[in-house]
Write a protein that holds these residues in place. Structure first.
Motif, PDB file in Angstrom:
ATOM      1  N   LEU A 327      -9.896   5.997  -7.825  1.00 29.85           N
ATOM      2  CA  LEU A 327      -9.366   6.375  -6.513  1.00 29.85           C
ATOM      3  C   LEU A 327      -7.897   6.769  -6.562  1.00 29.85           C
ATOM      4  N   PHE A 328      -7.273   6.545  -7.714  1.00 30.02           N
ATOM      5  CA  PHE A 328      -5.835   6.798  -7.821  1.00 30.02           C
ATOM      6  C   PHE A 328      -5.511   7.631  -9.060  1.00 30.02           C
ATOM      7  N   ALA A 329      -6.376   8.580  -9.355  1.00 31.46           N
ATOM      8  CA  ALA A 329      -6.173   9.423 -10.527  1.00 31.46           C
ATOM      9  C   ALA A 329      -5.110  10.477 -10.239  1.00 31.46           C
ATOM     10  N   GLY A 330      -4.464  10.925 -11.298  1.00 32.53           N
ATOM     11  CA  GLY A 330      -3.470  11.979 -11.161  1.00 32.53           C
ATOM     12  C   GLY A 330      -2.106  11.462 -10.768  1.00 32.53           C
ATOM     13  N   GLY A 331      -1.143  12.376 -10.783  1.00 32.24           N
ATOM     14  CA  GLY A 331       0.234  11.986 -10.506  1.00 32.24           C
ATOM     15  C   GLY A 331       0.440  11.426  -9.120  1.00 32.24           C
ATOM     16  N   LYS A 332      -0.121  12.102  -8.089  1.00 35.69           N
ATOM     17  CA  LYS A 332       0.053  11.613  -6.733  1.00 35.69           C
ATOM     18  C   LYS A 332      -0.661  10.277  -6.527  1.00 35.69           C
ATOM     19  N   GLY A 333      -1.831  10.127  -7.164  1.00 32.14           N
ATOM     20  CA  GLY A 333      -2.563   8.866  -7.062  1.00 32.14           C
ATOM     21  C   GLY A 333      -1.790   7.721  -7.674  1.00 32.14           C
ATOM     22  N   ALA A 334      -1.184   7.988  -8.838  1.00 30.95           N
ATOM     23  CA  ALA A 334      -0.401   6.946  -9.499  1.00 30.95           C
ATOM     24  C   ALA A 334       0.807   6.557  -8.658  1.00 30.95           C
ATOM     25  N   GLU A 335       1.447   7.559  -8.046  1.00 31.88           N
ATOM     26  CA  GLU A 335       2.595   7.260  -7.184  1.00 31.88           C
ATOM     27  C   GLU A 335       2.180   6.438  -5.967  1.00 31.88           C
ATOM     28  N   ARG A 336       1.031   6.809  -5.380  1.00 27.37           N
ATOM     29  CA  ARG A 336       0.574   6.072  -4.195  1.00 27.37           C
ATOM     30  C   ARG A 336       0.172   4.651  -4.556  1.00 27.37           C
ATOM     31  N   LEU A 337      -0.427   4.468  -5.725  1.00 22.42           N
ATOM     32  CA  LEU A 337      -0.786   3.121  -6.158  1.00 22.42           C
ATOM     33  C   LEU A 337       0.459   2.273  -6.383  1.00 22.42           C
ATOM     34  N   GLU A 338       1.500   2.862  -6.926  1.00 12.62           N
ATOM     35  CA  GLU A 338       2.744   2.104  -7.135  1.00 12.62           C
ATOM     36  C   GLU A 338       3.358   1.701  -5.799  1.00 12.62           C
ATOM     37  N   THR A 339       3.282   2.598  -4.828  1.00 11.19           N
ATOM     38  CA  THR A 339       3.759   2.249  -3.488  1.00 11.19           C
ATOM     39  C   THR A 339       2.957   1.081  -2.920  1.00 11.19           C
ATOM     40  N   GLU A 340       1.665   1.115  -3.158  1.00  7.72           N
ATOM     41  CA  GLU A 340       0.809   0.035  -2.677  1.00  7.72           C
ATOM     42  C   GLU A 340       1.113  -1.282  -3.394  1.00  7.72           C
ATOM     43  N   ARG A 341       1.432  -1.200  -4.664  1.00  9.68           N
ATOM     44  CA  ARG A 341       1.822  -2.424  -5.396  1.00  9.68           C
ATOM     45  C   ARG A 341       3.054  -3.059  -4.753  1.00  9.68           C
ATOM     46  N   GLN A 342       4.010  -2.250  -4.399  1.00 10.94           N
ATOM     47  CA  GLN A 342       5.227  -2.780  -3.784  1.00 10.94           C
ATOM     48  C   GLN A 342       4.911  -3.397  -2.420  1.00 10.94           C
ATOM     49  N   ALA A 343       4.021  -2.778  -1.665  1.00 13.91           N
ATOM     50  CA  ALA A 343       3.622  -3.335  -0.370  1.00 13.91           C
ATOM     51  C   ALA A 343       2.883  -4.657  -0.552  1.00 13.91           C
ATOM     52  N   TYR A 344       2.058  -4.738  -1.576  1.00  8.64           N
ATOM     53  CA  TYR A 344       1.338  -5.973  -1.904  1.00  8.64           C
ATOM     54  C   TYR A 344       2.330  -7.099  -2.190  1.00  8.64           C
ATOM     55  N   MET A 345       3.353  -6.781  -2.984  1.00  7.13           N
ATOM     56  CA  MET A 345       4.339  -7.802  -3.339  1.00  7.13           C
ATOM     57  C   MET A 345       5.164  -8.212  -2.124  1.00  7.13           C
ATOM     58  N   ALA A 346       5.402  -7.284  -1.200  1.00  5.58           N
ATOM     59  CA  ALA A 346       6.130  -7.635   0.022  1.00  5.58           C
ATOM     60  C   ALA A 346       5.313  -8.615   0.863  1.00  5.58           C
ATOM     61  N   ARG A 347       3.997  -8.401   0.944  1.00  4.73           N
ATOM     62  CA  ARG A 347       3.135  -9.343   1.674  1.00  4.73           C
ATOM     63  C   ARG A 347       3.105 -10.693   0.977  1.00  4.73           C
ATOM     64  N   LEU A 348       3.047 -10.667  -0.341  1.00  2.92           N
ATOM     65  CA  LEU A 348       3.040 -11.920  -1.099  1.00  2.92           C
ATOM     66  C   LEU A 348       4.363 -12.662  -0.934  1.00  2.92           C
ATOM     67  N   PHE A 349       5.463 -11.930  -0.862  1.00  2.03           N
ATOM     68  CA  PHE A 349       6.752 -12.582  -0.649  1.00  2.03           C
ATOM     69  C   PHE A 349       6.805 -13.249   0.720  1.00  2.03           C
ATOM     70  N   ALA A 350       6.288 -12.586   1.744  1.00  2.00           N
ATOM     71  CA  ALA A 350       6.269 -13.186   3.076  1.00  2.00           C
ATOM     72  C   ALA A 350       5.448 -14.479   3.069  1.00  2.00           C
ATOM     73  N   ASP A 351       4.308 -14.461   2.386  1.00  2.41           N
ATOM     74  CA  ASP A 351       3.511 -15.687   2.255  1.00  2.41           C
ATOM     75  C   ASP A 351       4.324 -16.775   1.558  1.00  2.41           C
ATOM     76  N   THR A 352       5.033 -16.396   0.516  1.00  9.61           N
ATOM     77  CA  THR A 352       5.826 -17.347  -0.259  1.00  9.61           C
ATOM     78  C   THR A 352       6.888 -18.009   0.607  1.00  9.61           C
TER      79      THR A 352
END
Length: 425
Positions: A327-352
Motif C-alpha cells: 500500500l506504500f510502494a514508490g517514492g510518494k508511498g514511502a514518504e506518506r508512510l514516514e509521515t504516518e510513522r511520525q503521527a503514530y509516535m505522536a499518539r504514543l507520546f500522548a499515551d506515555t
C-alpha cells in the motif's frame, strides 16, 4: 509433594533445590551449608537469596494472596507462570537485560533465576542520589525491542493473537492495575492513604474533579482495550536493578498485551517522582543539583532514544500485518508512510504522558507508595514534594495535548519544583 503447592520455608526450599542438578551445581558445596535469606520487600511475593560455596541464585515464590495486605486479598498463583513466560520472551528479545531463568515449577508457583550482584533496586539508588550512566541506553533498548517485536508492526496477525491468548488469563493482575491506578485514587477506597493532614484537601479535590475523572477513564479504557504489544505491566524503578555499568529489568508478573505507552509512561513517571522527591533528601541546599539535572536529562532521553530505536526497527524489521508494504510502494508511498510513522509516535507520546501522570497520582493517593517520598522523614516536606508531583501529574493528565514534546514535560517538572501549595505558603 513436588507437584503440590505449599509455601516453602527454609528447610523445604533447601531440600527442593538440592534435588535440582542445574541449581545445586551452580551453588556448589553441601546443601546444609547454603545460606538462605528471605529478602522480599515487594507487595506480593516471597523472594529468597541462596548462596553456596561457588555461586548464588534468587528464588521467587508467589503467595496465594497479596503479601502487603494479607489473606483477605487472595490472588491466583498463575501469575508466577505468566512472569516466567514474560522473562523467557524478554530474554529472547532483549538479551542481557533480564535475569536468566534457571528453573520453573508451575505447581509451586516458583521461579529460580540468576542472582544479580552487586545490583541494587534502582529506586534505592535514586533516593541516594546515584547517577546511572548505562540506564538510558539499556532501558530504551529493552522498551524498543520488547514492544516493537510483540506488536502488529513486527508480528503476523495470527501469531499476535496467539500471544494475546497466552497471557489473557493474567486478568487478576490486570484487575489490580485497573483498580489501584485508574479508579481508587479518584474515589473513597479503603486502601487509599496519603500524607495527612497536608494532602487532605488535595485528595478530596481529586475525588471531585470531573476533568480528571474523564481523563483517567479514557486511559483506563485504553488499558482495557488496546492490546498493542506484550508489556511488562509494572515497569517502575522498583522493578529495575542496576549498577553503574548494567541494567536488568525484573518482576514482569503483570505482563499482558496492553498499550505500549503504559510501560514507557511508568519509567518516565517514576523518574519524575524521583526528581520532585529529591528536595526532601537534601542535607544542604543544592547538593543534589547534578543528580536532579541528570534525572531530567534521563527523562528526555528515555523518550527520544526509545523513539529513535523503535522507528529504526519499524523501518528495517516491519514484518507484521500492519501497514502492508504494497500500500506504500514508490517514492510518494514511502514518504506518506514516514509521515504516518511520525503521527503514530505522536499518539504514543500522548499515551506515555497520560500514563506517567496516572502512575504518579496512584503512588501518592492510593495503595503502595514509593520510598522516593516515604523515606523523607519530615512529613510536611514529604507532603510538599508529593503536592508538587500531583500538581504536575494533574496537568499532564488533563492537558495532555499541551505536552507536544518531551521538553514540555521537563520544563513543567522544573516549574513544579518551585511551586508552592497553600499549606506551604
Amino acid at each position: 509433594m513436588p507437584d503440590q503447592y505449599r509455601i516453602l520455608k527454609e528447610p523445604d526450599l533447601r531440600a527442593y533445590l538440592s534435588a535440582l542438578p542445574e541449581v545445586s551445581g551452580k551453588l556448589g558445596g553441601v546443601p546444609a551449608d547454603w545460606t538462605i535469606t528471605e529478602v522480599g520487600d515487594g507487595n506480593l511475593n516471597l523472594v529468597f537469596i541462596i548462596k553456596g560455596s561457588t555461586g548464588g541464585i534468587a528464588v521467587k515464590q508467589a503467595l496465594p494472596y497479596v503479601r502487603l495486605v494479607g489473606e483477605s486479598w487472595p490472588l491466583p498463583l498463575s501469575r508466577s507462570h505468566y512472569e516466567y513466560l514474560a522473562l523467557v520472551h524478554q530474554a529472547r528479545l532483549a538479551p542481557s537485560l533480564v535475569p536468566d531463568v534457571l528453573h520453573h515449577n508451575e505447581a509451586l508457583a516458583l521461579v529460580a533465576m540468576e542472582l544479580l550482584e552487586p545490583h541494587i533496586i534502582m529506586r534505592r539508588g535514586l533516593v541516594a542520589g546515584t547517577i546511572y550512566p548505562r540506564f538510558i541506553d539499556d532501558i530504551t533498548t529493552f522498551l524498543a525491542q520488547t514492544l516493537f517485536f510483540s506488536s502488529d508492526l513486527a508480528m503476523p496477525a495470527a501469531a499476535k493473537k496467539e500471544g494475546i491468548a497466552a497471557f489473557a488469563g493474567n486478568h487478576a493482575l490486570c484487575k489490580i492495575t485497573e483498580d489501584l491506578i485508574f479508579t481508587d485514587p479518584y474515589r473513597v477506597a479503603e486502601q487509599n492513604r496519603w500524607t495527612s493532614p497536608w494532602l487532605d484537601a488535595t485528595a478530596a479535590a481529586f475525588r471531585e474533579d470531573l476533568d480528571v475523572h474523564v481523563a483517567i477513564s479514557r486511559l483506563k479504557l485504553k488499558f482495557l482495550a488496546s492490546p498493542e504489544a506484550l508489556i511488562h505491566g509494572d515497569l517502575h524503578t522498583g522493578s529495575i536493578m542496576v549498577t553503574e555499568r548494567e541494567t536488568r529489568v525484573i518482576d514482569p508478573e503483570f505482563a499482558f498485551y496492553g498499550p505500549m505507552g503504559f510501560d514507557i509512561g511508568a519509567v518516565i513517571g517514576n523518574l519524575l517522582m524521583s526528581y520532585l522527591a529529591s528536595a526532601g533528601h537534601e542535607r544542604a541546599p543544592g547538593e543534589r543539583h547534578a543528580f536532579e539535572t541528570w534525572v531530567l536529562e534521563t527523562v528526555e532521553k528515555v523518550w527520544t532514544e526509545f523513539s529513535r530505536k523503535f522507528l529504526k526497527l519499524w523501518r528495517s524489521e516491519a514484518k507484521g500485518d500492519a501497514y502492508p508494504p504494497t500500500l506504500f510502494a514508490g517514492g510518494k508511498g514511502a514518504e506518506r508512510l514516514e509521515t504516518e510513522r511520525q503521527a503514530y509516535m505522536a499518539r504514543l507520546f500522548a499515551d506515555t504522558v497520560g500514563f506517567a501522570a496516572a502512575k504518579t497520582i496512584r503512588r501518592i493517593l492510593g495503595l503502595a507508595h514509593n520510598i522516593d517520598f516515604e523515606w523523607i522523614e519530615d512529613e510536611k516536606m514529604r507532603a510538599l514534594c508529593e503536592a508538587r508531583s500531583l500538581h504536575l501529574a494533574r496537568d499532564m493528565l488533563v492537558n495532555t495535548a499541551s505536552y507536544a514534546a518531551i521538553g514540555a514535560v521537563t520544563r513543567a517538572a522544573r516549574e513544579a519544583r518551585d511551586w508552592q501549595p497553600n499549606f506551604a505558603r
